[in-house]
Scaffold this motif. Structure first.
Motif, PDB file in Angstrom:
ATOM      1  N   VAL A 120      12.926 -12.501  13.116  1.00  0.00           N
ATOM      2  CA  VAL A 120      11.889 -12.194  12.122  1.00  0.00           C
ATOM      3  C   VAL A 120      10.942 -11.325  13.335  1.00  0.00           C
ATOM      4  N   LEU A 121      10.783  -9.914  12.794  1.00  0.00           N
ATOM      5  CA  LEU A 121      10.081  -8.970  13.535  1.00  0.00           C
ATOM      6  C   LEU A 121       8.831  -8.778  12.549  1.00  0.00           C
ATOM      7  N   GLY A 122       7.784  -8.621  13.296  1.00  0.00           N
ATOM      8  CA  GLY A 122       6.382  -8.446  12.367  1.00  0.00           C
ATOM      9  C   GLY A 122       5.453  -7.888  12.843  1.00  0.00           C
ATOM     10  N   ASP A 123       4.289  -7.353  12.094  1.00  0.00           N
ATOM     11  CA  ASP A 123       3.227  -6.735  12.627  1.00  0.00           C
ATOM     12  C   ASP A 123       2.032  -7.561  12.376  1.00  0.00           C
ATOM     13  N   TRP A 124       1.412  -7.850  13.463  1.00  0.00           N
ATOM     14  CA  TRP A 124       0.197  -8.486  13.524  1.00  0.00           C
ATOM     15  C   TRP A 124      -0.918  -8.087  12.507  1.00  0.00           C
ATOM     16  N   GLY A 125      -0.849  -6.769  12.128  1.00  0.00           N
ATOM     17  CA  GLY A 125      -1.606  -6.232  10.829  1.00  0.00           C
ATOM     18  C   GLY A 125      -2.970  -5.359  11.336  1.00  0.00           C
ATOM     19  N   ASP A 126      -2.884  -4.981  12.680  1.00  0.00           N
ATOM     20  CA  ASP A 126      -3.951  -4.185  13.165  1.00  0.00           C
ATOM     21  C   ASP A 126      -3.961  -2.589  12.615  1.00  0.00           C
ATOM     22  N   ARG A 127      -4.973  -2.506  11.948  1.00  0.00           N
ATOM     23  CA  ARG A 127      -4.805  -1.122  11.090  1.00  0.00           C
ATOM     24  C   ARG A 127      -3.953  -0.940  10.019  1.00  0.00           C
ATOM     25  N   MET A 128      -3.348  -1.655   9.506  1.00  0.00           N
ATOM     26  CA  MET A 128      -2.300  -1.557   8.363  1.00  0.00           C
ATOM     27  C   MET A 128      -3.127  -1.559   7.097  1.00  0.00           C
ATOM     28  N   VAL A 129      -4.262  -2.262   7.412  1.00  0.00           N
ATOM     29  CA  VAL A 129      -5.353  -2.485   6.180  1.00  0.00           C
ATOM     30  C   VAL A 129      -6.560  -2.388   6.512  1.00  0.00           C
ATOM     31  N   ASN A 130      -7.563  -2.114   5.545  1.00  0.00           N
ATOM     32  CA  ASN A 130      -8.998  -2.037   5.892  1.00  0.00           C
ATOM     33  C   ASN A 130      -9.699  -3.003   5.056  1.00  0.00           C
ATOM     34  N   SER A 131     -10.193  -4.327   5.313  1.00  0.00           N
ATOM     35  CA  SER A 131     -10.663  -5.160   4.699  1.00  0.00           C
ATOM     36  C   SER A 131     -11.949  -4.778   3.952  1.00  0.00           C
ATOM     37  N   LYS A 132     -12.716  -4.166   4.617  1.00  0.00           N
ATOM     38  CA  LYS A 132     -13.971  -3.735   4.192  1.00  0.00           C
ATOM     39  C   LYS A 132     -13.876  -2.537   3.171  1.00  0.00           C
ATOM     40  N   THR A 133     -12.937  -1.871   3.159  1.00  0.00           N
ATOM     41  CA  THR A 133     -12.836  -0.701   1.893  1.00  0.00           C
ATOM     42  C   THR A 133     -11.634  -1.331   1.275  1.00  0.00           C
ATOM     43  N   ASN A 134     -11.172  -2.434   1.410  1.00  0.00           N
ATOM     44  CA  ASN A 134      -9.931  -2.784   0.656  1.00  0.00           C
ATOM     45  C   ASN A 134      -9.121  -2.023   0.242  1.00  0.00           C
ATOM     46  N   THR A 135      -8.548  -1.199   1.206  1.00  0.00           N
ATOM     47  CA  THR A 135      -7.313  -0.175   1.230  1.00  0.00           C
ATOM     48  C   THR A 135      -6.371  -0.382   2.263  1.00  0.00           C
ATOM     49  N   ILE A 136      -5.161   0.117   1.875  1.00  0.00           N
ATOM     50  CA  ILE A 136      -4.148  -0.039   2.824  1.00  0.00           C
ATOM     51  C   ILE A 136      -3.931   1.377   3.675  1.00  0.00           C
ATOM     52  N   SER A 137      -3.310   1.133   4.635  1.00  0.00           N
ATOM     53  CA  SER A 137      -3.155   2.650   5.494  1.00  0.00           C
ATOM     54  C   SER A 137      -1.874   3.180   5.177  1.00  0.00           C
ATOM     55  N   GLU A 138      -1.668   4.034   4.395  1.00  0.00           N
ATOM     56  CA  GLU A 138      -0.180   4.521   4.119  1.00  0.00           C
ATOM     57  C   GLU A 138       0.629   4.716   5.186  1.00  0.00           C
ATOM     58  N   ASN A 139      -0.248   5.870   6.081  1.00  0.00           N
ATOM     59  CA  ASN A 139       0.505   6.340   7.169  1.00  0.00           C
ATOM     60  C   ASN A 139       0.887   5.256   8.116  1.00  0.00           C
ATOM     61  N   ASN A 140      -0.002   4.295   8.254  1.00  0.00           N
ATOM     62  CA  ASN A 140       0.697   3.348   9.516  1.00  0.00           C
ATOM     63  C   ASN A 140       1.601   2.636   8.973  1.00  0.00           C
ATOM     64  N   LEU A 141       1.791   2.137   7.733  1.00  0.00           N
ATOM     65  CA  LEU A 141       2.563   1.379   6.916  1.00  0.00           C
ATOM     66  C   LEU A 141       4.023   2.130   6.925  1.00  0.00           C
ATOM     67  N   LYS A 142       3.905   3.613   6.729  1.00  0.00           N
ATOM     68  CA  LYS A 142       5.170   4.317   6.750  1.00  0.00           C
ATOM     69  C   LYS A 142       5.621   4.485   8.007  1.00  0.00           C
ATOM     70  N   LEU A 143       4.770   4.675   9.249  1.00  0.00           N
ATOM     71  CA  LEU A 143       5.351   4.718  10.461  1.00  0.00           C
ATOM     72  C   LEU A 143       5.817   3.188  11.052  1.00  0.00           C
ATOM     73  N   ALA A 144       5.293   2.323  10.370  1.00  0.00           N
ATOM     74  CA  ALA A 144       5.959   0.931  10.810  1.00  0.00           C
ATOM     75  C   ALA A 144       7.150   0.938  10.269  1.00  0.00           C
ATOM     76  N   ALA A 145       7.386   1.205   9.209  1.00  0.00           N
ATOM     77  CA  ALA A 145       8.784   1.506   8.686  1.00  0.00           C
ATOM     78  C   ALA A 145       9.766   2.321   9.479  1.00  0.00           C
ATOM     79  N   ARG A 146       9.297   3.281  10.065  1.00  0.00           N
ATOM     80  CA  ARG A 146      10.114   4.274  10.576  1.00  0.00           C
ATOM     81  C   ARG A 146      10.360   3.511  12.133  1.00  0.00           C
ATOM     82  N   TYR A 147       9.359   2.890  12.564  1.00  0.00           N
ATOM     83  CA  TYR A 147       9.661   2.219  13.946  1.00  0.00           C
ATOM     84  C   TYR A 147      10.670   1.133  13.600  1.00  0.00           C
TER      85      TYR A 147
END
Length: 490
Positions: A120-147
């Motif tokens: 199981v490989l995973g991401d701790w979650g740093d900067r994948m989402v922003n809980s204050k603005t309730n938004t996801i980081s599409e660029n970082n998620l896209k790069l996580a998929a590329r990695y």
């Protein structure tokens, strides 16, 4: 004469019952015709890239230490390993740098690839989402998929079977700050990116990866089934129960609540498992744990389990694992392999939870590099619970301090019985249909009972035993001990 005969017969029957009762403190009955899990994934451990920066010094794991890690794990034979990273550590100016820090993760994945370990490989979650603005980081998620694509397709690590997007998203400590919809949106977007690059055919999601103590978070499972079941290959939870919760057996009812919420065609595993003394009955243990951590120069007082140095932690981890297996779960990952992986509070304050600290000789004290007792208990229940094995129904009468598990694969068997009481107990093993087992090895895990050899090998206490449970077998288990009987030929 008939009256005398009846009296004598009654006396003999009562005497026989008393004698049988005196012979054993509990009975473990194996129903090997009833299979509660036909395809177990396996057990293992959390093995993350090492911190290496400890404030006072920057360290490096030598080739000698990597080989020591490999040899120790080869004794354990892990089937299932969890590896967590922050993908943002290899993102520079919004661009992925795949080779950055590659030397830190490569030896871990190379081991798993060479030994056919499911990862199981995973991401701790740093900067994948922003809980204050309730938004996801599409660029970082896209790069996580590329990695992930870089690791699986370019580097050939097809041992990576599952991906865990954001650790423990139901926690206030998580990047999602307890927000289910935020985690769902991140996981859904990441999955859409995997589909674009056709990685969804090789890797599925593992989730929701929630940390639970009671049955009050089942909605995270039911909501995940509703929203993400097409993406989730394996469901999982994390548990850090109190000792009293596990030893009393209450833990089983908690586990079953989450298992029952999972679709019948999907497995559920324990993504992290360890002990924390959270209940009032364990307050003395909690205070002792804090005192020990304060006395240890490099131990985090906030997040350490100082009983990893004690034999009882091994029997308690056996108890928690056996209940997890018998509740229908398909695997368990122990938290954690090595103290040197993670810090807390300050760079040189470590989360002491491991089987050892591989950098003991280099920095933390030579004694810390030695194998701790609980490694052997966990290893026995990993080594002899191989991927693809069947789990049998087991029933226990006579003593709540006894837990047991029985598995088989390709004509080989393993039984494990743990005694969490403070006294030695005699256990009667019984089965109406289990075949006679030849060349059985007997391992006894308890203080002053281990037969150790070299750096990390555990030898059986007895070998070449014939075990016939149709005629009953009485075994003695030490206080806070684990008994493993197996005819697997390794």
């Amino acid at each position: 004469m008939r009256q005398i005969f009846r009296i004598m017969l009654s006396f003999w029957l009562v005497t026989a019952v008393i004698s049988c009762s005196a012979l054993s403190d509990a009975t473990v009955t194996v129903d090997n015709k009833t299979i509660i899990n036909p395809d177990y994934i396996g057990n293992g451990v959390q093995w993350d890239p090492y911190q290496l920066d400890y404030g006072e010094r920057q360290l490096k794991i030598s080739q000698e230490d990597w080989q020591k890690l490999y040899s120790r794990l080869d004794f354990m034979k892990p089937q299932f390993i969890r590896v967590m990273i922050n993908t943002t550590s290899v993102i520079e100016n919004d661009v992925l740098n795949e080779t950055k820090n590659y030397e830190n993760i490569a030896p871990i994945l190379e081991y798993c690839q060479s030994r056919n370990v499911k990862v199981v490989l995973g991401d701790w979650g740093d900067r994948m989402v922003n809980s204050k603005t309730n938004t996801i980081s599409e660029n970082n998620l896209k790069l996580a998929a590329r990695y992930l694509d870089f690791l699986v397709n370019q580097k050939g690590f097809n041992c990576i079977r599952y991906y865990n997007m954001i650790n423990e998203p139901n926690g206030f400590w998580a990047a999602t700050d307890e927000n289910y919809d935020l985690w769902k949106n991140a996981a859904r977007y990441f999955w859409s990116e995997l589909k674009i690059i056709n990685l969804d055919k090789k890797v599925s999601l593992l989730g929701p990866d929630i940390a639970i103590w009671k049955t009050d978070k089942v909605d995270w499972i039911t909501n995940s089934v509703r929203d993400l079941d097409d993406a989730i290959g394996v469901y999982d939870i994390h548990t850090y129960p109190s000792k009293i919760t596990v030893n009393s057996g209450e833990y089983t009812s908690i586990l079953k609540a989450y298992k029952d919420a999972v679709p019948h065609n999907k497995p559920i595993v324990m993504g992290e498992i360890g002990f924390k003394f959270v209940e009032k009955q364990d307050e003395a243990l909690m205070n002792e744990n804090i005192a020990r951590a304060k006395a240890k120069p490099y131990a985090s007082v906030e997040d350490s389990q100082m009983f990893v140095y004690d034999y009882v932690y091994g029997s308690d981890m056996a108890d928690v694992l056996i209940q997890t297996v018998n509740s229908g779960y398909s695997g368990s990952v122990a938290w954690m392999l090595d103290d040197a992986m993670h810090r807390k509070e300050q760079k040189n304050k470590l989360k002491v939870w491991g089987f050892w600290n591989i950098l003991g000789d280099e920095y933390f004290g030579a004694k810390e590099e030695e194998v701790r007792p609980w490694f052997y208990a966990w290893s026995l229940l990993t080594k002899y619970m191989p991927s693809g094995c069947q789990v049998h129904q087991v029933s226990i009468t006579g003593n709540v301090n006894i837990k047991a598990v029985s598995i088989s694969k390709e004509g080989k068997n393993m039984m494990a019985i743990v005694n969490v009481s403070h006294k030695e107990l005699k256990i009667k093993l019984s089965s109406t249909a289990m075949p006679v087992l030849q060349n059985v090895k007997k391992f006894v895990y308890a203080k002053n009972q281990l037969k150790l050899e070299g750096d990390h090998d555990l030898l059986p206490n007895k070998t070449k035993i014939t075990l016939d449970l149709t005629k009953n077998s009485v075994q003695t288990i030490p206080a806070e001990g684990l008994l493993v009987l197996t005819n697997f030929d390794y």
